[in-house]
Design an enzyme around this catalytic site. Sequence first.
Site, PDB file in Angstrom:
ATOM      1  N   LYS A   1       3.916 -19.059   5.684  1.00 29.53           N
ATOM      2  CA  LYS A   1       3.264 -19.533   6.903  1.00 29.53           C
ATOM      3  C   LYS A   1       2.800 -18.321   7.707  1.00 29.53           C
ATOM      4  CE  LYS A   1       6.425 -19.578  10.737  1.00 29.53           C
ATOM      5  NZ  LYS A   1       7.047 -20.254  11.833  1.00 29.53           N
TER       6      LYS A   1
ATOM      7  N   LYS B   1      16.655 -25.804   3.259  1.00 28.40           N
ATOM      8  CA  LYS B   1      18.014 -25.830   3.812  1.00 28.40           C
ATOM      9  C   LYS B   1      18.847 -26.933   3.153  1.00 28.40           C
ATOM     10  CE  LYS B   1      17.005 -23.757   8.275  1.00 28.40           C
ATOM     11  NZ  LYS B   1      17.992 -22.685   8.258  1.00 28.40           N
TER      12      LYS B   1
ATOM     13  N   HIS C   1      10.498 -22.780   4.960  1.00 29.30           N
ATOM     14  CA  HIS C   1      11.894 -22.544   4.567  1.00 29.30           C
ATOM     15  C   HIS C   1      12.846 -23.597   5.137  1.00 29.30           C
ATOM     16  CE1 HIS C   1      11.812 -20.337   8.402  1.00 29.30           C
ATOM     17  NE2 HIS C   1      13.078 -20.623   8.478  1.00 29.30           N
TER      18      HIS C   1
ATOM     19  N   GLU D   1      15.800 -21.874  19.875  1.00 25.83           N
ATOM     20  CA  GLU D   1      16.064 -20.477  19.514  1.00 25.83           C
ATOM     21  C   GLU D   1      16.447 -19.711  20.774  1.00 25.83           C
ATOM     22  OE1 GLU D   1      13.136 -19.174  16.089  1.00 25.83           O
ATOM     23  OE2 GLU D   1      12.010 -20.027  17.736  1.00 25.83           O
TER      24      GLU D   1
ATOM     25  N   LYS E   1      11.768 -21.016  22.683  1.00 27.21           N
ATOM     26  CA  LYS E   1      12.386 -19.680  22.614  1.00 27.21           C
ATOM     27  C   LYS E   1      13.260 -19.492  23.844  1.00 27.21           C
ATOM     28  CE  LYS E   1       9.593 -18.249  19.257  1.00 27.21           C
ATOM     29  NZ  LYS E   1      10.140 -18.235  17.915  1.00 27.21           N
TER      30      LYS E   1
ATOM     31  N   ARG F   1       0.821  -1.224   0.000  1.00 26.76           N
ATOM     32  CA  ARG F   1       0.000   0.000   0.000  1.00 26.76           C
ATOM     33  C   ARG F   1       0.851   1.269   0.000  1.00 26.76           C
ATOM     34  NH1 ARG F   1      -3.175  -1.422   5.244  1.00 26.76           N
ATOM     35  NH2 ARG F   1      -0.995  -1.801   5.666  1.00 26.76           N
TER      36      ARG F   1
ATOM     37  N   HIS G   1       7.441 -26.827  10.741  1.00 21.19           N
ATOM     38  CA  HIS G   1       8.854 -27.136  10.563  1.00 21.19           C
ATOM     39  C   HIS G   1       9.262 -28.509  11.121  1.00 21.19           C
ATOM     40  CE1 HIS G   1       9.004 -23.054   9.373  1.00 21.19           C
ATOM     41  NE2 HIS G   1       9.043 -22.532  10.579  1.00 21.19           N
TER      42      HIS G   1
ATOM     43  N   ASP H   1       3.299 -22.690  15.884  1.00 24.04           N
ATOM     44  CA  ASP H   1       4.292 -21.870  15.198  1.00 24.04           C
ATOM     45  C   ASP H   1       5.459 -22.699  14.640  1.00 24.04           C
ATOM     46  OD1 ASP H   1       5.104 -19.181  14.504  1.00 24.04           O
ATOM     47  OD2 ASP H   1       6.743 -19.412  15.940  1.00 24.04           O
TER      48      ASP H   1
END
Length: 484
Positions: free
Chosen positions: A148, A182, A178, A216, A331, A51, A240, A235
């Site tokens: 996703k 890899k 993704h 992570e 996380k 936009r 994944h 998530d």
Amino acid sequence: MVSRVIPVDSFDLVIFGGTGDLARRKILPGLFRRFLSGQMQEGSRIIGAARSELDAAGYRKMIAEAVAEFGGEEAKNKKGLAAFLDHLDYVAIDAKGDGGWDKLAQLVRQDVIQAFYFSVAPSLFGELAQRLHANNIANAKSRIVVEKPFGRDLETARALNETLAEHFTERQIYRIDHYLGKETVQNLMAVRFGNVLFEPLWNNHYVDHIQITVAETVSVEGRGAYYDKSGAMRDMVQNHLMQLLCLIAMEPPSQFGADAVRDEKLKVIRALQDIDHHHIVRGQYDAGPDGPSYRDDAENPRSFTESFIAMRCHIANWRWAGVPFYLRTGKRMKARSSEITVVFKDLGHTIFEGDEARHRNILSIRLQPNEGMDLQVTIKEPGPGGMRLIDVPLDMTFAEALGDEEHEVTDAYERLIMDVIRGNQTLFMRGDEVEAAWAWTDPLIEGWEARNDVPKLYDPGSAGPEDAMMLMHRDGRRWRDIKG
Ligand code: NAP
């Protein structure tokens, strides 16, 4: 070794959401690298669409800055960057409005490969798909790339599939995960199906268990509101980890083709057994010296959403009956590390006197950092002192193995975008796979929601809650250390 780059046919790639975070951080820097490598032909064009009121010059400036920030070493190639920017154009367009579509229709050519990357919120996918057709821009050969999250449960995923199917056939739809782009993930297939060594051992006679860890260090800060409605299961696991599980567990496809591979992956998902809730551990990171707690990041003091999950799964088929698959992701963990580990069974009998140690062959497949594989084998400790055994890794870190300083492990996004242009769907999820994954995930989520299950707290910088360790210990096994 000089890497062989085969140019792809000329294309027009329209990136809806071309000004967004993903486009600036991954898609455009990736395309720039492919351009430098010679894979993108002179006649190809990339058209940003969003936009924001920008002209082509303004968009080129934005992307020049993005490449400088996220493009790595290659971004220093100023001449190359200037040449790349010449291929960029921009259209101000609102997915929900009528303005801008005429201009896009004029820009997009019908005699080259057309790809439309939907790098926008999924709620806009339907509008984009419909307007691309209503304005006679997309044709029967156009490809669309969707990001996703693909739904948040079976019902929404199905609705999204149905919406896209109104305008595009399955052959035209590229659902990106993704992780599948890899290098190591593809190498996993090469190792399994290109060698005689592994496949005979790849079953419940020789494999004790398999671990998949995606750890992570980042928190959910900045995307807490979104994440709090999702959680680690939606998530990370549903997409994944599930994809990695499929590749490690699937039967050999009859050929390396899109449907042959995806048929086999689908069978794995459909063979996943329900999990007893005692074999699922959910966690939330606590506050630490260098950051707030999950609940503070999510700005939801009563949140029951998990920022960590560990679970034990079983695949009900002849190959894997009785072999546990342990998955975990979280996380704010101690290191950023993604690894698949195949732990082979103990020797039935040792012939070496005084050797009490447990020697096991372990194949570990690292997705990050240092993409590569190593196989732990048992050898005699060199030197005098009799027959003492030690375990050493046979290392195959790609950058070293390929011995090419110029060789860069291609980023997943750029590889996948080139696959879209080539029309190769092998590394993209098919609609039925996504739905099957949700069909397995939904009852697990509904189960803990019905029980009002409260996630266990864990220290930031740790390997997750203590209960996750116990999940393995109870079975007489242990997680691999999480190393960055
Ligand atoms: P973002 O930074 O919020 O960007 C959204 C983009 O969509 C912007 O370019 C925005 O530009 C455009 N946009 C918003 N509303 C629009 C409308 N009505 N019409 C046309 N364009 C519109 O989001 P993002 O992080 O790039 O993520 C994009 C998609 O990728 C999302 O589906 C996300 O879930 C997915 N994804 C992102 C990442 C990541 O690392 N960022 C990773 C995996 C998946 P204007 O405001 O100028 O319109």
